[in-house]
Design a protein around this motif. Structure first.
Motif, short mmCIF file in Angstrom:
data_model
loop_
_atom_site.label_atom_id
_atom_site.label_comp_id
_atom_site.label_asym_id
_atom_site.label_seq_id
_atom_site.Cartn_x
_atom_site.Cartn_y
_atom_site.Cartn_z
N ALA A 55 53.54 40.27 45.37
CA ALA A 55 52.61 39.97 44.01
C ALA A 55 51.35 39.63 44.54
N ALA A 59 48.12 42.41 45.31
CA ALA A 59 46.96 42.31 44.41
C ALA A 59 45.79 41.83 45.15
N ALA A 110 51.60 43.18 38.98
CA ALA A 110 50.50 42.33 38.88
C ALA A 110 49.09 42.92 38.48
N SER A 317 49.24 38.41 39.79
CA SER A 317 50.17 38.19 40.79
C SER A 317 50.57 36.87 40.44
N THR A 320 53.55 37.10 38.15
CA THR A 320 54.59 38.08 38.75
C THR A 320 55.53 37.09 39.95
#
Length: 377
Positions: A55, A59, A110, A317, A320
């Motif tokens: 994540a 990202a 994300a 992110s 997530t």
């Protein structure tokens, strides 16, 4: 709601189905690849670990890309990983493809969560997140059972091909329908966005997300131990409740998120305790617990996004990662409780995690509001 959100939800449905559907096929998969069932179980751990690591990593890697480019790249990698996994005869390669698929899944989710913030006004953000996260809950209701049936009929490789085929139209939709907005010419420095994680309000709401989702996925993992011969029915009821809970949160959480969490927390704690003490009521409790758990969980994802709005490319992110840290932590604690207390142990573990979340929320309310950005009642 913009139609593109429903297209993104389709991709999330495929990814959510992939995350969970191999769990019921481990014995056949292990026999086919010449490993033990315990070793095959590492496939689930690899996916969860990939989601947590992927994540923020993905990202950060794609933060300068336009949303269409980032979403398409992650989804294409996800499809390729499933095709490679379906073709291999080597467990190590399959394990690697699951980790790669998880990285791609985490990156996609994300960026998708961040894209939601660009597509809708703040007052409609909870509804938009409910549409997107509806893909995950539908995966629990339909994708996972369908994958299990397909795997039983045609073998575990067929489930990987099915996910790849299902994700392909979503890739085409992303390329055609996601706005090709240029990436910011000078996005905030990465360390500036990471510094948001040091703020107490962000830490508090992240902790709530980990604890609530940890209880949810810990208990969900071991529902089969309580359900015995009613496993498909119980999982379906839990999934239906989860879908309804996310839908309800989408309607209420924009304006009433505080009240929603204040009700869901104690009710969820009572529900997990009721399940531990009265497992015979599982069929009645499963949809209620699914609704409460996912109403609270999806609301908390929205609050993480609100609290981390000063991290415009990384906030998705963080949400997530919190979700998947819970998905890793919960089953570990539930497994230990199962060993110590039997089939009721995971429900007690879920109750403990939920009680911890309530304690964090009470502490946060006495100091500063978790996710102080945005309005709510």
């Amino acid at each position: 709601m913009p139609f593109v959100l429903y297209l993104l939800a389709t991709a999330v449905f495929a990814q959510g189905s992939s995350e969970f559907m191999l769990a019921g096929l481990l014995p056949d998969l292990a026999a086919d690849l010449g490993v033990t069932v315990a070793e095959a179980g590492l496939l689930t751990s690899a996916f969860a670990a990939g989601m947590v690591v992927g994540a923020p990593l993905m990202a950060a890697a794609g933060r300068r890309w336009p949303p269409r480019t980032a979403l398409a790249a992650f989804l294409a990698l996800f499809i390729a990983a499933h095709a490679a996994g379906a073709l291999t005869d080597h467990f190590a390669v399959l394990l690697a493809t699951r980790a790669v698929a998880a990285l791609a899944n985490a990156g996609f989710l994300a960026v998708a969560l961040t894209t939601v913030a660009l597509l809708v006004p703040e007052t409609a953000r909870a509804r938009a997140l409910a549409v997107l996260l509806g893909g995950t809950t539908l995966a629990l209701v339909a994708g996972v059972p369908a994958g299990a049936l397909l795997g039983d009929a045609l073998g575990w490789r067929a489930t990987l091909w099915a996910v790849a085929v299902l994700a392909a139209p979503a890739l085409a939709a992303v390329l055609l329908a996601v706005p090709d907005r240029p990436a910011a010419a000078a996005p905030l420095a990465l360390r500036t966005e990471l510094a948001v994680l040091t703020r107490p309000d962000v830490v508090q709401v992240l902790a709530l997300g980990v604890l609530v989702n940890g209880g949810t996925f810990g208990a969900y993992t071991y529902l089969g131990a309580l359900a015995e011969r009613r496993v498909p029915l119980v999982l379906a009821l839990f999934g239906i409740g989860a879908f309804l809970g996310v839908a309800a949160a989408g309607r209420l959480a924009d304006r009433h998120w505080r009240r929603l969490l204040a009700w869901c927390g104690p009710l969820l704690l009572a529900g997990w305790l009721a399940l531990a003490l009265a497992p015979a009521a599982l069929v009645l409790l499963a949809p209620v617990l699914g609704a409460l758990a996912f109403a609270a969980g999806s609301t908390l994802i929205g609050r993480i996004m609100a609290a981390a709005q000063d991290a415009p490319t990384m906030g998705g992110s963080y949400a997530t990662a919190a979700l998947n840290v819970g998905a890793m932590l919960g089953p570990v604690l539930a497994g230990a409780a199962y060993t110590a207390a039997g089939a009721a142990g995971p429900a007690f573990a879920a109750a403990g995690l939920t009680a911890s979340a309530i304690a964090v929320a009470v502490y946060a309310g006495r100091t500063s509001s978790p996710a102080h950005h945005g309005s709510g009642k």
